[in-house]
Design an enzyme around this catalytic site. Sequence first.
Site, PDB file in Angstrom:
ATOM      1  N   GLU A  52      31.711 130.275  -7.188  1.00 55.50           N
ATOM      2  CA  GLU A  52      31.594 129.216  -6.080  1.00 55.50           C
ATOM      3  C   GLU A  52      30.403 129.337  -5.297  1.00 55.50           C
ATOM      4  OE1 GLU A  52      35.093 130.356  -3.924  1.00 55.50           O
ATOM      5  OE2 GLU A  52      36.308 129.541  -5.796  1.00 55.50           O
ATOM      6  N   CYS A  61      33.775 126.277 -12.428  1.00 51.54           N
ATOM      7  CA  CYS A  61      35.176 126.913 -12.945  1.00 51.54           C
ATOM      8  C   CYS A  61      34.578 127.985 -14.323  1.00 51.54           C
ATOM      9  CB  CYS A  61      36.016 125.941 -13.747  1.00 51.54           C
ATOM     10  SG  CYS A  61      36.914 124.833 -12.475  1.00 51.54           S
ATOM     11  N   GLU A  63      36.105 128.167 -17.084  1.00 57.67           N
ATOM     12  CA  GLU A  63      35.741 127.548 -18.366  1.00 57.67           C
ATOM     13  C   GLU A  63      34.554 126.996 -18.593  1.00 57.67           C
ATOM     14  OE1 GLU A  63      38.083 127.262 -16.041  1.00 57.67           O
ATOM     15  OE2 GLU A  63      40.304 126.982 -17.011  1.00 57.67           O
ATOM     16  N   CYS A  94      41.759 122.958 -15.090  1.00 59.07           N
ATOM     17  CA  CYS A  94      41.798 121.535 -14.154  1.00 59.07           C
ATOM     18  C   CYS A  94      41.106 120.512 -15.155  1.00 59.07           C
ATOM     19  CB  CYS A  94      40.586 121.732 -13.209  1.00 59.07           C
ATOM     20  SG  CYS A  94      39.156 121.658 -13.734  1.00 59.07           S
ATOM     21  N   CYS A  97      37.858 120.594 -16.809  1.00 61.29           N
ATOM     22  CA  CYS A  97      37.569 121.628 -17.817  1.00 61.29           C
ATOM     23  C   CYS A  97      38.436 121.191 -19.024  1.00 61.29           C
ATOM     24  CB  CYS A  97      38.236 123.060 -17.460  1.00 61.29           C
ATOM     25  SG  CYS A  97      36.902 123.586 -15.953  1.00 61.29           S
TER      26      CYS A  97
HETATM   27  N1  THU Z   1      39.378 127.383 -10.981  1.00 63.57           N
HETATM   28  C1  THU Z   1      38.668 127.644 -12.586  1.00 63.57           C
HETATM   29  O1  THU Z   1      37.769 128.634 -12.471  1.00 63.57           O
HETATM   30  N2  THU Z   1      39.424 127.279 -13.726  1.00 63.57           N
HETATM   31  C2  THU Z   1      40.466 126.421 -13.414  1.00 63.57           C
HETATM   32  O2  THU Z   1      40.852 125.875 -14.489  1.00 63.57           O
HETATM   33  C3  THU Z   1      41.227 126.077 -12.142  1.00 63.57           C
HETATM   34  C4  THU Z   1      40.531 126.525 -11.010  1.00 63.57           C
HETATM   35  C5  THU Z   1      38.627 127.995 -10.009  1.00 63.57           C
HETATM   36  C6  THU Z   1      37.570 126.961  -9.043  1.00 63.57           C
HETATM   37  C7  THU Z   1      37.613 127.506  -7.871  1.00 63.57           C
HETATM   38  O3  THU Z   1      36.641 128.478  -7.837  1.00 63.57           O
HETATM   39  C8  THU Z   1      38.948 128.375  -7.853  1.00 63.57           C
HETATM   40  O4  THU Z   1      39.768 128.505  -9.141  1.00 63.57           O
HETATM   41  C9  THU Z   1      40.169 127.635  -6.936  1.00 63.57           C
HETATM   42  O5  THU Z   1      40.200 126.546  -7.303  1.00 63.57           O
END
Ligand code: THU
Length: 138
Positions: A52, A61, A63, A94, A97
């Site tokens: 983040e 993310c 992925e 998400c 991804c």
């Molecule tokens: N996040 C992922 O890393 N992968 C996903 O498929 C869903 C969400 C992360 C993004 C963010 O840093 C945190 O989860 C909360 O949304």
Amino acid sequence: MIDKHMISENFEKLFQAAKDVRDNAHVPYSKFKVGAAFLTEDNSIIAGCNVENAAYPQSQCAEASAIGNLVAKGFTKIKEVVVIGSGDLLCSPCGGCRQRLREFAALDVNIHMCNVNGHIKTSTLEDLLPDSFGPENL
Ligand code: THU
């Protein structure tokens, strides 16, 4: 729901890799750690975690991080995916991804969605991203 027949011999190794890399997630804002691990064409395991940023939209993310790792190491194919989130619920990739995975994974690739305690659900990429647009559409 646990579909035992969809759990491959590689699942445990992928699960452990995703769990280990998840510990390194940089999540000062959401506190929601995610780890992703891929099985490559030569059965190597490649992992990544979410990263983040204080400028929230610049966050990445797990992925996406794992895909960066995959390409940097010279691989082009994903044969199996494990994603581990935080909390009790499954961690479903998400929308963005799902499309990122579409670039490197065939539609029948299994995506195991997990929490830190284990496997919760397995879907194929096609289940998660029906009627998708991929490299062969160009
Ligand atoms: N996040 C992922 O890393 N992968 C996903 O498929 C869903 C969400 C992360 C993004 C963010 O840093 C945190 O989860 C909360 O949304």
